[in-house]
Design an enzyme around this catalytic site. Structure first.
Site, mmCIF file in Angstrom:
data_model
loop_
_atom_site.group_PDB
_atom_site.id
_atom_site.type_symbol
_atom_site.label_atom_id
_atom_site.label_comp_id
_atom_site.label_asym_id
_atom_site.label_seq_id
_atom_site.Cartn_x
_atom_site.Cartn_y
_atom_site.Cartn_z
ATOM 1 N N TYR A 156 0.768 -1.103 0.074
ATOM 2 C CA TYR A 156 0.046 0.035 0.090
ATOM 3 C C TYR A 156 0.906 1.300 0.196
ATOM 4 O O TYR A 156 0.749 2.412 -0.795
ATOM 5 C CB TYR A 156 -0.985 0.020 1.311
ATOM 6 C CG TYR A 156 -1.916 1.326 1.372
ATOM 7 C CD1 TYR A 156 -2.839 1.428 0.416
ATOM 8 C CD2 TYR A 156 -1.456 2.048 2.420
ATOM 9 C CE1 TYR A 156 -3.672 2.636 0.626
ATOM 10 C CE2 TYR A 156 -2.126 3.149 2.320
ATOM 11 C CZ TYR A 156 -3.345 3.619 1.654
ATOM 12 O OH TYR A 156 -4.019 4.777 1.845
ATOM 13 N N LYS A 160 1.609 4.442 -3.088
ATOM 14 C CA LYS A 160 1.030 5.710 -2.464
ATOM 15 C C LYS A 160 2.495 6.718 -2.791
ATOM 16 O O LYS A 160 2.131 7.894 -3.134
ATOM 17 C CB LYS A 160 0.726 5.877 -1.165
ATOM 18 C CG LYS A 160 -0.858 5.154 -1.051
ATOM 19 C CD LYS A 160 -1.825 5.893 -1.899
ATOM 20 C CE LYS A 160 -3.116 5.232 -1.545
ATOM 21 N NZ LYS A 160 -4.240 5.756 -2.394
#
Length: 260
Positions: A156, A160
Site C-alpha cells: 500500500y 502511494k
C-alpha cells in the site's frame, strides 16, 4: 453560467463520498464513479434529493476504458469536464514475507494503474475542450504512507509513493496545457477502508479491535482521527480557483502525524 463538472472515482462511500458531497456544495455537477454501482446510485440519489446534479457510473478503475467511459458520461450529461479526482483505492495488511503477485497486482492495479489511466482520460478530454486560459484540475489520492512507509502496509505504501511520483511528473508535463496536478495525503480517516485495516491488523497481531486506532491516535498532534469531511475540505481547495498557482504537490492532511 454553467456549473463546473467533476468526476470522482471510488465516490460511493468513504472519502470519495465526502468529496462528492463537498464539491456539489462548491457548485460542481458530479459523476459518482465506483465499482459498486448500487451504492454509487444511492449516493447520486442522495445528492439529487438535495437539489444537486449527480450521476452514477460503474467501472473498474484498473481498466483504462472505464475512465474513458466516466469521461463520456460526464460530457454526455453535463457537457464538459473541469476536475478529475482519482480517489479510488485499496489497502491490504500483510507482512513483506507474505506479499505475493496477487496482492501486488490488486493494489497496484487499483491504486497506481487507476490513477495513471484517470490522468490520461482527463488529459485527453481537457485537450479537446476549448477552455482558453482556464485551469483544469487533476487531483490524486496519496497518503501519509506515500511520505513514510508503514510496516504491514508495504505494498500500500509503495503504491502511494508511486502516486506522488506520477503527480509530480504529470504536473510538469501538463502545465503547458493549463492543467494542474496535485494530491492529498490523509492519515487515519474513519471510513470503511479503515475498518478493514483495523480488522486485518487485529487478525494478524491479536490486538483487540479499537486498540490499533487508540494507539495510532496518540501519534496525531490534534489527538483525533480525521473524517471524510476533513479531507474533502482540502480537496475543495484543490478543486477551486484558489489553488490555480499550485501544482505537483502532495500535501499531508493528517492532523499532524508527519511533518515534512
Amino acid at each position: 453560467m454553467f456549473n463546473k463538472v467533476a468526476i470522482i472515482t471510488g465516490a460511493a462511500r468513504g472519502i470519495g463520498k465526502g468529496i462528492a458531497k463537498q464539491l456539489v456544495q462548491d457548485g460542481y455537477d458530479v459523476v459518482i464513479a465506483d465499482y459498486d454501482l448500487k451504492t454509487a446510485q444511492e449516493t447520486a440519489e442522495e445528492l439529487k434529493s438535495k437539489g444537486y446534479k449527480a450521476i452514477a457510473v460503474q467501472g473498474d478503475v484498473s481498466d483504462a476504458q472505464a475512465h474513458k467511459d466516466f469521461v463520456k458520461a460526464a460530457v454526455d450529461n453535463f457537457g464538459r469536464l473541469d476536475t478529475y479526482v482519482n480517489n479510488a483505492g485499496l489497502c491490504q495488511v500483510e507482512s513483506i514475507p507474505n506479499i505475493n503477485k496477487e496482492s501486488l497486482d490488486k493494489l497496484f492495479g487499483t491504486n497506481v494503474y487507476g490513477t495513471v489511466f484517470g490522468m490520461q482520460a482527463a488529459y485527453e478530454q481537457f485537450i479537446k475542450q476549448d477552455d482558453g486560459d482556464k485551469i483544469r484540475k487533476i487531483i490524486n489520492a496519496s497518503s501519509i504512507s506515500g511520505h513514510q512507509a508503514y510496516d504491514m502496509l508495504a505494498t500500500y505504501s509503495a503504491t502511494k509513493f508511486a502516486i506522488r511520483a506520477y503527480t509530480q511528473a504529470a504536473a510538469k508535463e501538463f502545465a503547458k496545457d493549463n492543467i494542474t496536478v496535485n494530491s492529498y495525503c490523509p492519515g487515519i480517516v474513519l471510513t470503511p477502508m479503515y475498518e478493514q485495516i483495523e480488522e486485518e491488523m487485529s487478525n494478524i497481531t491479536g490486538a483487540e479491535i479499537g486498540e490499533f486506532l487508540e494507539n495510532f491516535t496518540e501519534t496525531v498532534t490534534l489527538k483525533r482521527p480525521s473524517t471524510a469531511k476533513d479531507v474533502a475540505n482540502f480537496v475543495s481547495y484543490l478543486a477551486s480557483d484558489k489553488s490555480d498557482y499550485m501544482t505537483g504537490q502532495s500535501v499531508l492532511i493528517d492532523g499532524g502525524i508527519q511533518f515534512n
